[in-house]
Design a protein around this motif. Structure first.
Motif, PDB file in Angstrom:
ATOM      1  N   ARG A   1      92.305 120.364  37.636  1.00 37.72           N
ATOM      2  CA  ARG A   1      91.473 121.260  36.823  1.00 37.72           C
ATOM      3  C   ARG A   1      90.608 120.455  35.864  1.00 37.72           C
ATOM      4  N   VAL A   2      91.202 119.426  35.263  1.00 38.93           N
ATOM      5  CA  VAL A   2      90.444 118.576  34.333  1.00 38.93           C
ATOM      6  C   VAL A   2      89.330 117.848  35.085  1.00 38.93           C
ATOM      7  N   LEU A   3      89.622 117.317  36.266  1.00 35.68           N
ATOM      8  CA  LEU A   3      88.586 116.638  37.055  1.00 35.68           C
ATOM      9  C   LEU A   3      87.440 117.584  37.387  1.00 35.68           C
ATOM     10  N   ARG A   4      87.759 118.810  37.784  1.00 35.16           N
ATOM     11  CA  ARG A   4      86.696 119.795  38.069  1.00 35.16           C
ATOM     12  C   ARG A   4      85.849 120.043  36.826  1.00 35.16           C
ATOM     13  N   GLY A   5      86.516 120.136  35.671  1.00 31.64           N
ATOM     14  CA  GLY A   5      85.787 120.340  34.424  1.00 31.64           C
ATOM     15  C   GLY A   5      84.862 119.180  34.098  1.00 31.64           C
ATOM     16  N   LEU A   6      85.343 117.960  34.315  1.00 35.66           N
ATOM     17  CA  LEU A   6      84.524 116.771  34.040  1.00 35.66           C
ATOM     18  C   LEU A   6      83.315 116.695  34.964  1.00 35.66           C
ATOM     19  N   HIS A   7      83.470 117.177  36.204  1.00 38.80           N
ATOM     20  CA  HIS A   7      82.348 117.153  37.150  1.00 38.80           C
ATOM     21  C   HIS A   7      81.204 118.050  36.697  1.00 38.80           C
ATOM     22  N   GLY A   8      81.468 118.954  35.768  1.00 41.05           N
ATOM     23  CA  GLY A   8      80.419 119.833  35.264  1.00 41.05           C
ATOM     24  C   GLY A   8      79.489 119.181  34.253  1.00 41.05           C
ATOM     25  N   PHE A   9      79.763 117.941  33.879  1.00 38.81           N
ATOM     26  CA  PHE A   9      78.946 117.235  32.897  1.00 38.81           C
ATOM     27  C   PHE A   9      78.205 116.082  33.572  1.00 38.81           C
TER      28      PHE A   9
ATOM     29  N   GLY B   1      73.165 112.743  19.344  1.00 40.49           N
ATOM     30  CA  GLY B   1      73.341 114.194  19.348  1.00 40.49           C
ATOM     31  C   GLY B   1      73.925 114.679  20.668  1.00 40.49           C
ATOM     32  N   GLU B   2      73.360 114.206  21.774  1.00 34.63           N
ATOM     33  CA  GLU B   2      73.892 114.563  23.094  1.00 34.63           C
ATOM     34  C   GLU B   2      75.321 114.065  23.254  1.00 34.63           C
ATOM     35  N   PHE B   3      75.594 112.874  22.734  1.00 35.77           N
ATOM     36  CA  PHE B   3      76.931 112.293  22.807  1.00 35.77           C
ATOM     37  C   PHE B   3      77.937 113.195  22.084  1.00 35.77           C
ATOM     38  N   SER B   4      77.588 113.644  20.895  1.00 40.49           N
ATOM     39  CA  SER B   4      78.464 114.523  20.117  1.00 40.49           C
ATOM     40  C   SER B   4      78.736 115.827  20.867  1.00 40.49           C
ATOM     41  N   GLU B   5      77.688 116.421  21.448  1.00 40.68           N
ATOM     42  CA  GLU B   5      77.852 117.651  22.224  1.00 40.68           C
ATOM     43  C   GLU B   5      78.751 117.423  23.432  1.00 40.68           C
ATOM     44  N   LEU B   6      78.588 116.295  24.096  1.00 42.31           N
ATOM     45  CA  LEU B   6      79.417 115.971  25.258  1.00 42.31           C
ATOM     46  C   LEU B   6      80.886 115.867  24.856  1.00 42.31           C
ATOM     47  N   LEU B   7      81.165 115.147  23.765  1.00 38.45           N
ATOM     48  CA  LEU B   7      82.552 115.021  23.306  1.00 38.45           C
ATOM     49  C   LEU B   7      83.164 116.388  23.040  1.00 38.45           C
ATOM     50  N   ASP B   8      82.433 117.249  22.356  1.00 43.06           N
ATOM     51  CA  ASP B   8      82.929 118.590  22.066  1.00 43.06           C
ATOM     52  C   ASP B   8      83.211 119.354  23.359  1.00 43.06           C
ATOM     53  N   GLY B   9      82.292 119.272  24.303  1.00 42.39           N
ATOM     54  CA  GLY B   9      82.459 119.986  25.571  1.00 42.39           C
ATOM     55  C   GLY B   9      83.645 119.486  26.380  1.00 42.39           C
ATOM     56  N   VAL B  10      83.794 118.189  26.467  1.00 37.23           N
ATOM     57  CA  VAL B  10      84.904 117.623  27.241  1.00 37.23           C
ATOM     58  C   VAL B  10      86.230 118.007  26.603  1.00 37.23           C
ATOM     59  N   ARG B  11      86.306 117.936  25.303  1.00 37.00           N
ATOM     60  CA  ARG B  11      87.568 118.250  24.609  1.00 37.00           C
ATOM     61  C   ARG B  11      87.980 119.714  24.756  1.00 37.00           C
ATOM     62  N   ARG B  12      87.039 120.584  25.132  1.00 38.97           N
ATOM     63  CA  ARG B  12      87.354 122.002  25.344  1.00 38.97           C
ATOM     64  C   ARG B  12      87.871 122.292  26.759  1.00 38.97           C
TER      65      ARG B  12
ATOM     66  N   GLY C   1      93.625 121.803  29.677  1.00 42.05           N
ATOM     67  CA  GLY C   1      94.482 120.814  30.315  1.00 42.05           C
ATOM     68  C   GLY C   1      94.378 119.431  29.705  1.00 42.05           C
ATOM     69  N   ILE C   2      93.392 119.222  28.838  1.00 42.33           N
ATOM     70  CA  ILE C   2      93.277 117.939  28.146  1.00 42.33           C
ATOM     71  C   ILE C   2      94.102 118.019  26.867  1.00 42.33           C
ATOM     72  N   SER C   3      95.045 117.083  26.725  1.00 39.29           N
ATOM     73  CA  SER C   3      95.899 117.107  25.531  1.00 39.29           C
ATOM     74  C   SER C   3      95.425 116.136  24.456  1.00 39.29           C
ATOM     75  N   ALA C   4      94.722 115.067  24.857  1.00 41.43           N
ATOM     76  CA  ALA C   4      94.231 114.094  23.874  1.00 41.43           C
ATOM     77  C   ALA C   4      93.135 113.250  24.514  1.00 41.43           C
ATOM     78  N   THR C   5      92.228 112.755  23.677  1.00 39.01           N
ATOM     79  CA  THR C   5      91.196 111.826  24.134  1.00 39.01           C
ATOM     80  C   THR C   5      91.034 110.726  23.089  1.00 39.01           C
ATOM     81  N   GLU C   6      90.514 109.619  23.547  1.00 41.54           N
ATOM     82  CA  GLU C   6      90.108 108.536  22.643  1.00 41.54           C
ATOM     83  C   GLU C   6      88.840 107.946  23.236  1.00 41.54           C
ATOM     84  N   THR C   7      87.817 107.802  22.418  1.00 39.57           N
ATOM     85  CA  THR C   7      86.519 107.369  22.916  1.00 39.57           C
ATOM     86  C   THR C   7      86.057 106.120  22.188  1.00 39.57           C
ATOM     87  N   SER C   8      85.542 105.167  22.965  1.00 36.95           N
ATOM     88  CA  SER C   8      84.972 103.940  22.404  1.00 36.95           C
ATOM     89  C   SER C   8      83.531 103.823  22.867  1.00 36.95           C
ATOM     90  N   ILE C   9      82.613 103.715  21.919  1.00 34.80           N
ATOM     91  CA  ILE C   9      81.203 103.512  22.244  1.00 34.80           C
ATOM     92  C   ILE C   9      81.006 102.055  22.638  1.00 34.80           C
TER      93      ILE C   9
END
Length: 140
Positions: A78-86, A111-122, A125-133
């Motif tokens: 389910r998470v993989l399907r969700g990620l494919h939407g971005f 700005g796009e990066f911030s929106e992407l993070l918000d979208g992915v975290r929603r 099935g995702i319990s936690a994320t950590e992102t490094s630029i």
């Protein structure tokens, strides 16, 4: 895929626009051999496309990052399907250890990066994320 195919792929990764004759000279084989191998790898789906790499300053506003993702229970598909939407998620890798998935992200601005993070975290099935630029890249 044999050693010649692997060497040919390495040369194409360095410069996908290299002339077939130049590739053949570097590999010490005929031009026809190189062209036939490229055609065969494309037909088998081993080569799925060619891309452009730009100098870092050409697209300095782009934001590239690596996101590690922990998945709840059996939610992986389910998470993989969700990620494919971005479209900004350019690749997803399964992994071992603390994180279940590693996603490569590429956006046009902060700005796009911030929106992407918000979208992915929603994504359910995702319990936690950590992102490094990714700040700088050295091509080997």
């Amino acid at each position: 895929m044999d050693e010649l195919d692997r060497r040919l792929l390495a040369l194409l990764r360095a410069d996908a626009r290299a002339p077939v004759a130049a590739l053949a000279a570097q590999l010490k084989v005929s031009r026809g051999t190189v062209q036939n191998r490229i055609d065969r790898m494309r037909e088998r789906g081993e080569i799925q496309g060619f891309t452009v790499r730009t100098r870092p300053d050409v697209e300095a506003q782009r934001v590239r990052a690596i996101m590690t993702i922990a998945v709840e229970g059996e939610s992986g598909p389910r998470v993989l399907r969700g990620l494919h939407g971005f479209p900004e998620v350019v690749a997803v890798h399964t992994t071992n250890g603390r994180w279940d998935l590693v996603a490569e992200l590429d956006t046009g601005s902060l700005g796009e990066f911030s929106e992407l993070l918000d979208g992915v975290r929603r994504i359910p099935g995702i319990s936690a994320t950590e992102t490094s630029i990714l700040l700088a890249t050295t091509r080997l």
